[in-house]
Design a protein around this motif. Structure first.
Motif, PDB file in Angstrom:
ATOM      1  N   MET A 275      -3.268   7.592  13.285  1.00 46.71           N
ATOM      2  CA  MET A 275      -4.411   6.692  12.254  1.00 46.71           C
ATOM      3  C   MET A 275      -4.785   8.287  11.038  1.00 46.71           C
ATOM      4  SD  MET A 275      -4.745   4.154  11.709  1.00 46.71           S
ATOM      5  CE  MET A 275      -5.617   3.500  11.047  1.00 46.71           C
ATOM      6  N   ALA A 276      -4.913   9.145  12.985  1.00 49.73           N
ATOM      7  CA  ALA A 276      -5.844  10.404  11.683  1.00 49.73           C
ATOM      8  C   ALA A 276      -5.546  11.214  10.686  1.00 49.73           C
ATOM      9  CB  ALA A 276      -5.980  11.806  13.136  1.00 49.73           C
ATOM     10  N   GLU A 277      -3.589  11.624  10.788  1.00 49.77           N
ATOM     11  CA  GLU A 277      -2.668  11.272   9.895  1.00 49.77           C
ATOM     12  C   GLU A 277      -2.829  11.327   8.532  1.00 49.77           C
ATOM     13  OE1 GLU A 277       0.758  13.575  12.675  1.00 49.77           O
ATOM     14  OE2 GLU A 277       0.995  11.914  12.425  1.00 49.77           O
ATOM     15  N   LEU A 278      -2.614   9.444   9.081  1.00 44.40           N
ATOM     16  CA  LEU A 278      -2.434   8.449   7.401  1.00 44.40           C
ATOM     17  C   LEU A 278      -3.792   8.545   7.206  1.00 44.40           C
ATOM     18  CD1 LEU A 278      -1.175   5.304   9.272  1.00 44.40           C
ATOM     19  CD2 LEU A 278      -0.272   7.017   7.911  1.00 44.40           C
TER      20      LEU A 278
ATOM     21  N   GLY B 253       3.163  -6.485   2.852  1.00 44.35           N
ATOM     22  CA  GLY B 253       2.978  -7.656   3.994  1.00 44.35           C
ATOM     23  C   GLY B 253       2.031  -8.127   4.097  1.00 44.35           C
ATOM     24  N   ILE B 254       1.509  -6.648   4.298  1.00 45.36           N
ATOM     25  CA  ILE B 254      -0.617  -7.444   4.340  1.00 45.36           C
ATOM     26  C   ILE B 254      -1.407  -7.207   3.411  1.00 45.36           C
ATOM     27  CG2 ILE B 254      -1.850  -5.801   5.636  1.00 45.36           C
ATOM     28  CD1 ILE B 254      -0.335  -4.736   7.806  1.00 45.36           C
ATOM     29  N   ALA B 255      -2.266  -7.232   2.723  1.00 44.40           N
ATOM     30  CA  ALA B 255      -2.964  -7.033   1.603  1.00 44.40           C
ATOM     31  C   ALA B 255      -3.772  -5.261   2.159  1.00 44.40           C
ATOM     32  CB  ALA B 255      -4.504  -8.105   1.944  1.00 44.40           C
ATOM     33  N   THR B 256      -3.664  -5.242  -0.118  1.00 46.14           N
ATOM     34  CA  THR B 256      -4.316  -3.755   0.237  1.00 46.14           C
ATOM     35  C   THR B 256      -5.129  -3.156   0.922  1.00 46.14           C
ATOM     36  OG1 THR B 256      -2.596  -3.159  -1.930  1.00 46.14           O
ATOM     37  CG2 THR B 256      -4.215  -1.753  -1.229  1.00 46.14           C
ATOM     38  N   ASP B 257      -6.282  -3.959   0.988  1.00 48.39           N
ATOM     39  CA  ASP B 257      -8.078  -3.932   0.855  1.00 48.39           C
ATOM     40  C   ASP B 257      -8.059  -4.507   2.919  1.00 48.39           C
ATOM     41  OD1 ASP B 257      -7.715  -6.795   1.199  1.00 48.39           O
ATOM     42  OD2 ASP B 257      -9.485  -6.551   0.290  1.00 48.39           O
ATOM     43  N   THR B 258      -6.354  -4.336   3.606  1.00 54.41           N
ATOM     44  CA  THR B 258      -6.728  -4.747   4.930  1.00 54.41           C
ATOM     45  C   THR B 258      -6.439  -3.048   5.472  1.00 54.41           C
ATOM     46  OG1 THR B 258      -6.000  -6.792   4.993  1.00 54.41           O
ATOM     47  CG2 THR B 258      -5.446  -5.578   6.975  1.00 54.41           C
ATOM     48  N   PRO B 259      -7.369  -2.132   6.479  1.00 57.63           N
ATOM     49  CA  PRO B 259      -6.897  -1.329   6.929  1.00 57.63           C
ATOM     50  C   PRO B 259      -6.356  -1.167   7.767  1.00 57.63           C
ATOM     51  CG  PRO B 259      -9.251  -2.087   7.586  1.00 57.63           C
ATOM     52  CD  PRO B 259      -8.533  -3.237   7.026  1.00 57.63           C
ATOM     53  N   LEU B 260      -5.353   0.483   7.671  1.00 53.80           N
ATOM     54  CA  LEU B 260      -4.028   0.631   8.356  1.00 53.80           C
ATOM     55  C   LEU B 260      -4.323   0.432  10.055  1.00 53.80           C
ATOM     56  CD1 LEU B 260      -3.285   3.739   7.197  1.00 53.80           C
ATOM     57  CD2 LEU B 260      -2.449   1.173   6.861  1.00 53.80           C
TER      58      LEU B 260
ATOM     59  N   THR C  18       0.931  -1.143  -0.194  1.00 50.34           N
ATOM     60  CA  THR C  18      -0.006   0.044  -0.350  1.00 50.34           C
ATOM     61  C   THR C  18       1.149   1.174  -0.184  1.00 50.34           C
ATOM     62  OG1 THR C  18      -1.633  -1.012   1.125  1.00 50.34           O
ATOM     63  CG2 THR C  18      -1.448   1.195   1.516  1.00 50.34           C
ATOM     64  N   THR C  19       0.563   2.143  -1.057  1.00 47.67           N
ATOM     65  CA  THR C  19       1.208   3.247  -1.091  1.00 47.67           C
ATOM     66  C   THR C  19       0.360   4.697  -1.227  1.00 47.67           C
ATOM     67  OG1 THR C  19       2.773   2.256  -2.364  1.00 47.67           O
ATOM     68  CG2 THR C  19       2.411   4.485  -2.546  1.00 47.67           C
ATOM     69  N   LEU C  20       0.430   5.318   0.153  1.00 46.13           N
ATOM     70  CA  LEU C  20       0.201   6.606   0.314  1.00 46.13           C
ATOM     71  C   LEU C  20       0.457   7.935  -0.127  1.00 46.13           C
ATOM     72  CD1 LEU C  20      -1.051   5.535   3.785  1.00 46.13           C
ATOM     73  CD2 LEU C  20      -2.541   5.551   1.918  1.00 46.13           C
ATOM     74  N   TRP C  21       0.132   9.612  -0.095  1.00 50.21           N
ATOM     75  CA  TRP C  21       0.512  10.262   0.166  1.00 50.21           C
ATOM     76  C   TRP C  21       0.024  10.920   0.589  1.00 50.21           C
ATOM     77  CZ3 TRP C  21       4.243  13.020  -2.086  1.00 50.21           C
ATOM     78  CH2 TRP C  21       4.169  14.658  -1.686  1.00 50.21           C
ATOM     79  N   VAL C  22       1.056  11.413   2.127  1.00 50.26           N
ATOM     80  CA  VAL C  22       0.451  11.799   3.330  1.00 50.26           C
ATOM     81  C   VAL C  22       0.706  13.332   3.664  1.00 50.26           C
ATOM     82  CG1 VAL C  22       0.383  11.276   6.384  1.00 50.26           C
ATOM     83  CG2 VAL C  22      -0.042  10.086   4.472  1.00 50.26           C
TER      84      VAL C  22
ATOM     85  N   ASP D  75      -4.391   7.856  -1.089  1.00 47.76           N
ATOM     86  CA  ASP D  75      -4.365   6.184  -1.190  1.00 47.76           C
ATOM     87  C   ASP D  75      -4.147   6.184  -2.808  1.00 47.76           C
ATOM     88  OD1 ASP D  75      -3.790   3.289  -1.930  1.00 47.76           O
ATOM     89  OD2 ASP D  75      -4.807   2.675  -0.899  1.00 47.76           O
ATOM     90  N   ILE D  76      -2.796   5.822  -2.806  1.00 48.14           N
ATOM     91  CA  ILE D  76      -2.120   6.169  -4.358  1.00 48.14           C
ATOM     92  C   ILE D  76      -1.632   4.916  -5.064  1.00 48.14           C
ATOM     93  CG2 ILE D  76      -1.410   8.571  -3.856  1.00 48.14           C
ATOM     94  CD1 ILE D  76       1.134   7.871  -4.684  1.00 48.14           C
TER      95      ILE D  76
END
Length: 177
Positions: A34-37, A118-125, A19-23, A42-43
């Motif tokens: 969690m609030a920052e993320l 290492g964690i499925a992309t659709d699994t929440p942070l 999973t790749t995020l732009w924060v 999600d890109i």
């Protein structure tokens, strides 16, 4: 412990597990909340397979003693190396409204690339997950000349802005900030 021949060592496929995020902002690069993320974007669907380039390295400090017959060393300065991200670029297409990666990471934009493996992309942070967090400023978008049967894409050079970007040393902290 000695590894015995024939011992099965499990592995995890990278497929669908990145999973790749732009924060936009993170106060503590080692403990994003969690609030920052959740304020990020999600890109992952824009990043091309193998399109994340992050090659940290570390210099060696030479330690040569006059009375020794060996050379010694110590860890020295770290470098993030050449950082870039290759993304789908929907500029001028019927999909141009779906171009978040290119829009968010325009030249001069500052933010954080956050990667979870290492964690499925659709699994929440979730609190406790390990991340790579890199504070960056974006360079000029570089259009990639297409090959046969490829998507229109661009490469965005990134430049490290702050220390603390060691791979998978950040951990998601408290649930909402």
């Amino acid at each position: 412990m000695t590894l015995k021949l024939g011992t099965e060592i499990p592995g995890t496929s990278a497929d669908g597990n990145i999973t790749t995020l732009w924060v936009p902002t993170i106060k503590d690069i080692k403990a994003p909340t969690m609030a920052e993320l959740e304020a990020g974007t999600d890109i992952s669907n824009y990043v091309m397979l193998g399109g994340w380039s992050f090659d940290p390295s570390q210099d060696a400090v030479s330690d040569q003693r006059e009375n020794a017959v060996q050379n010694f060393g110590a860890p020295g300065r770290k470098s993030a190396g050449d950082i870039s991200i290759e993304v789908i670029d929907n500029t001028n297409t019927e999909h141009q409204e779906q171009n978040e990666a290119v829009t968010l990471m325009h030249e001069g934009a500052s933010g954080y690339i956050v990667r979870r493996r290492g964690i499925a992309t659709d699994t929440p942070l979730a609190v406790g997950q390990k991340l790579t967090v890199v504070s960056v400023i974006c360079g000029e978008k570089q259009v990639i000349n297409p090959d046969a049967s490829t998507m229109i894409r661009s490469k965005i050079p990134l430049f490290a802005k702050a220390p603390g970007w060691e791979s998978e040393t950040a951990e998601i902290s408290n649930p909402k900030g």
